[in-house]
Write an enzyme that holds these catalytic residues in place. Structure first.
Site, PDB file in Angstrom:
ATOM      1  N   HIS A 222       0.871  -1.171   0.000  1.00  0.00           N
ATOM      2  CA  HIS A 222       0.000   0.000   0.000  1.00  0.00           C
ATOM      3  C   HIS A 222       0.911   1.224   0.000  1.00  0.00           C
ATOM      4  O   HIS A 222       1.724   1.410   0.906  1.00  0.00           O
ATOM      5  CB  HIS A 222      -0.909  -0.004   1.229  1.00  0.00           C
ATOM      6  CG  HIS A 222      -1.960  -1.073   1.179  1.00  0.00           C
ATOM      7  ND1 HIS A 222      -2.436  -1.720   2.300  1.00  0.00           N
ATOM      8  CD2 HIS A 222      -2.621  -1.617   0.127  1.00  0.00           C
ATOM      9  CE1 HIS A 222      -3.351  -2.603   1.946  1.00  0.00           C
ATOM     10  NE2 HIS A 222      -3.480  -2.564   0.631  1.00  0.00           N
TER      11      HIS A 222
ATOM     12  N   GLU B 147       1.649   3.353   3.098  1.00  0.00           N
ATOM     13  CA  GLU B 147       2.185   2.692   4.291  1.00  0.00           C
ATOM     14  C   GLU B 147       3.687   2.535   4.078  1.00  0.00           C
ATOM     15  O   GLU B 147       4.163   1.571   3.495  1.00  0.00           O
ATOM     16  CB  GLU B 147       1.468   1.371   4.515  1.00  0.00           C
ATOM     17  CG  GLU B 147      -0.029   1.572   4.767  1.00  0.00           C
ATOM     18  CD  GLU B 147      -0.847   0.292   4.743  1.00  0.00           C
ATOM     19  OE1 GLU B 147      -0.246  -0.803   4.769  1.00  0.00           O
ATOM     20  OE2 GLU B 147      -2.091   0.385   4.688  1.00  0.00           O
TER      21      GLU B 147
ATOM     22  N   HIS C 167       3.181  -3.706   6.329  1.00  0.00           N
ATOM     23  CA  HIS C 167       2.092  -2.734   6.207  1.00  0.00           C
ATOM     24  C   HIS C 167       2.169  -1.735   7.359  1.00  0.00           C
ATOM     25  O   HIS C 167       3.068  -1.789   8.198  1.00  0.00           O
ATOM     26  CB  HIS C 167       0.743  -3.456   6.226  1.00  0.00           C
ATOM     27  CG  HIS C 167       0.436  -4.204   4.969  1.00  0.00           C
ATOM     28  ND1 HIS C 167      -0.519  -3.806   4.065  1.00  0.00           N
ATOM     29  CD2 HIS C 167       0.967  -5.344   4.456  1.00  0.00           C
ATOM     30  CE1 HIS C 167      -0.564  -4.654   3.057  1.00  0.00           C
ATOM     31  NE2 HIS C 167       0.328  -5.603   3.271  1.00  0.00           N
TER      32      HIS C 167
ATOM     33  N   GLU D 153       2.332  -5.559  10.585  1.00  0.00           N
ATOM     34  CA  GLU D 153       1.845  -4.180  10.710  1.00  0.00           C
ATOM     35  C   GLU D 153       2.795  -3.450  11.657  1.00  0.00           C
ATOM     36  O   GLU D 153       2.980  -3.850  12.805  1.00  0.00           O
ATOM     37  CB  GLU D 153       0.422  -4.168  11.258  1.00  0.00           C
ATOM     38  CG  GLU D 153      -0.595  -4.892  10.392  1.00  0.00           C
ATOM     39  CD  GLU D 153      -1.115  -4.032   9.256  1.00  0.00           C
ATOM     40  OE1 GLU D 153      -0.877  -2.804   9.299  1.00  0.00           O
ATOM     41  OE2 GLU D 153      -1.776  -4.570   8.342  1.00  0.00           O
TER      42      GLU D 153
END
Length: 662
Positions: free
Chosen positions: A247, A250, A389, A481
């Site tokens: 993404h 990110e 991410h 993440e």
């Protein structure tokens, strides 16, 4: 009538006399003035070892004003900042030797070709890093000559004392203080590529860069690889990949992977035993940015916000740049193989490995970035992977798609639940804060435990990259993440690296858990595509091109078997002790056997490997690209580099010689 006839005679008599050498003094023949030496007044060339030049110069500029007005001189004037200080002042002085050539005795001395070739060998990668062609006026064969033809050294102006001082400084600096030192700032795509290539050059014995394709807007998807034999798969050496910036907004993972590449190179050269062992026994592939187009959009969004803030930039553009240039979410663009597996759960002998890509997938929107990664993971026998991410602080593992009939969030484990939990815990526990309850943030908080969570339990989604890796290949992938701030301020980057660098290394080391081995026949021939099965886990891995395999497993006792069409199944009992950091060696020798009619009939109900090998069989992706007008006039569509507009001068031809792909 007489007046009309007399007019030409009057005009002839009034015309100036023709220059006739037969009549002395009638007129003077024109004398062409020869070029002569003149003072060198180009301000960016005032440190050259000579003070006299001549016009026209080697590029045909007739006067100093012409030279100063050209894109060539503009490049010379900004090259230091353009290349981030690299190759300065060599490039500038080389350009000055062509734009303002040395003049002695009313004669031009051309610069030496050997000096040009040395600078080009040293600095060409710097131009590649910003996607710029090597300048035409620095063509070593065209504007430079050999010593035999009589030339001068264009770098003579560099003081010998400065050279000695620079050499002494380089000797004193440890390897990490070189041009590849970590810079805790956000890098443009061009800067990122330059850093990766410089890092690979610096550690050429253990690193290389290669491209897996291009984004929709033509940006390179560049991978840097580390191995003691870069470019080749080595027998029994596991392969791992890291993917960042899927993404575009990110961005932390993208930066961490750039830092990791620099760290691996520096520590290897410093003699760090842990890093040397890791690189000598593992093939590591790092793709810092899977979505460079989205990143550029995210950066522009941040800059737009900063213009409106008196107190400096704010990084609150939550979704700007998330998707690719087609507005496709790349983490929902892979084939949904999880639904296929769920649909076959009640079939006898159903499999959850090497699930073929359904033909109908190719009739939808397939992003170039997705296509490139799919081809990549099919061509390399990856064992382990992490996809980075932002927006939360947790490690998520498959499945991502919920098994709930309505796809509501629900715990949906794979057959390798224990292995995935172990892998997720490896990263979370090695991270400075991720496993702490107090560090939780984001929507995973209610369900995560010690920094890990099942993807479908958190947020069910179809077409994810980690589900595709697990169900289509041998690769076990998790999603990391890295924090709730997707685009944090630059001053937070050093702490972020500090929090993650141990986890990044520990996760690579996890590729050596479980077992590995070679499957051969009785004559010692290695068998490609043999299945390696573990009792109680309905998920096989297959042998690579050279007959070797890797099977990630948790500590304990396992019954492992190997099989291949036309061979009898071989079985072994394996015990893996706790805290085992090196994969156990388990080889199999398969004996020829007559086909079992019953087994063959059962196998016929399952997808065959020939079906698995079908990758876009109807070439539908290329048709889609053509229909979407992506490949038409690609050179015209490709976005110009970030520096292009600076060199386009009003009323002057566009300097297309600066473009690599023109």
């Amino acid at each position: 009538m007489l007046q009309i006839l007399l007019l030409p005679l009057l005009l002839v008599s009034c015309a100036p006399p023709r220059c006739d050498p037969g009549f002395r003094g009638l007129c003077k023949p024109a004398v062409e003035e020869k070029p002569k030496c003149t003072d060198l007044l180009l301000s960016y060339c005032d440190d050259m070892a000579y003070s006299q030049t001549m016009f026209p110069n080697l590029l045909g500029h007739k006067a100093r004003e012409d030279a100063e007005a050209g894109a060539e001189y503009l490049l010379v004037s900004v090259v230091e900042s353009l290349l981030g200080g690299e190759c300065n002042p060599e490039i500038r002085m080389l350009g000055c030797s062509v734009l303002a050539p040395r003049c002695e005795g009313a004669k031009v001395l051309k610069p030496c070709r050997s000096a040009c070739e040395a600078v080009r060998a040293k600095c060409s990668h710097a131009f590649e890093g910003i996607d710029m062609a090597w300048p035409y006026f620095l063509d070593c064969d065209r504007f430079f000559v050999s010593e035999e033809e009589g030339c001068h050294d264009p770098l003579e102006g560099l003081r010998a004392g400065q050279e000695e001082e620079a050499d002494a400084t380089l000797e004193m600096l440890p390897p990490q203080e070189s041009a590849t030192t970590m810079q805790f700032t956000y890098h443009s795509n061009a800067q990122m590529i330059s850093i990766l290539k410089k890092t690979a050059d610096r550690c050429a014995d253990i690193a290389r860069t290669y491209s897996i394709g291009r984004s929709l807007e033509g940006r390179e998807l560049l991978v840097i690889e580390f191995s003691n034999n870069p470019g080749e798969h080595e027998l029994l050496e596991p392969e791992i990949k890291y993917v960042g910036n899927m993404h575009g907004n990110e961005v932390v993972g993208r930066q961490l992977l750039v830092y990791l590449a620099q760290y691996l190179c520096s520590e290897y050269l410093l003699g760090d035993e842990r890093i040397q062992t890791l690189i000598n026994t593992t093939r590591i592939h790092i793709l810092p940015s899977m979505n460079p187009d989205g990143y550029e959009l995210a950066v522009s969004g941040v800059n737009d916000n900063s213009d409106d803030e008196e107190e400096g930039p704010r990084y609150d553009s939550w979704n700007i740049g998330r998707n690719n240039a087609q507005n496709i979410d790349l983490n929902r663009n892979f084939p949904d193989l999880t639904s296929i597996v769920y649909g076959r759960r009640r079939q006898k002998g159903h499999r959850t490995d090497h699930v073929p890509i359904p033909d109908h997938y190719w009739f939808g929107k397939v992003a170039p970035e997705t296509y490139a990664v799919m081809k990549w993971v099919r061509s390399v026998p990856f064992v382990l992977s992490a996809n980075f991410h932002g927006g939360d602080l947790v490690v998520s593992y498959p499945y991502d798609l919920s098994k709930h009939p309505l796809e509501r969030n629900m715990f949906s484990p794979t057959p390798d639940e224990k292995v995935f939990k172990l892998l997720a815990e490896t990263y979370a526990n090695a991270h400075d804060t991720m496993s702490r309850e107090s560090a939780r943030c984001g929507s995973s908080r209610p369900h995560s435990r010690k920094g890990i969570i099942n993807g479908a339990q958190w947020s069910s989604l179809a077409g994810s990259m980690q589900d595709f890796n697990y169900l289509h290949t041998n690769c076990f992938e998790v999603t990391v993440e890295l924090g709730c701030d997707k685009f944090p301020p630059e001053e937070e980057l050093p702490m972020t690296w500090h929090e993650n660098h141990e986890a990044l290394i520990a996760f690579v080391e996890a590729a050596h858990r479980g077992i590995k081995g070679i499957v051969t026949d009785e004559e010692g021939n290695r068998i490609k595509g043999a299945s390696v099965s573990v009792r109680g886990i309905r998920h096989d891995v297959t042998t690579a091109e050279n007959g070797d395999y890797w099977r990630l497993l948790t500590p304990g006792i396992h019954i492992v078997s190997a099989s291949a069409p036309g061979y009898a199944r071989a079985m072994k009992k394996v015990q893996l002790p706790p805290r085992m950091h090196t994969a156990g060696r388990v080889d199999f020798v398969l004996q020829k056997a007559l086909p079992d009619a019953g087994m063959q009939e059962e196998d016929d109900t399952l997808p065959s490997m020939s079906t698995y090998d079908r990758f876009d069989p109807n070439n539908q992706y290329e048709r889609y690209i053509l229909m979407a007008d992506v490949s038409q006039n690609r050179e015209e569509r490709r976005e110009k580099p970030w520096w292009w507009n600076y060199f386009v001068l009003p009323g002057e031809p566009a300097p297309t010689w600066l473009l690599k792909h023109y």
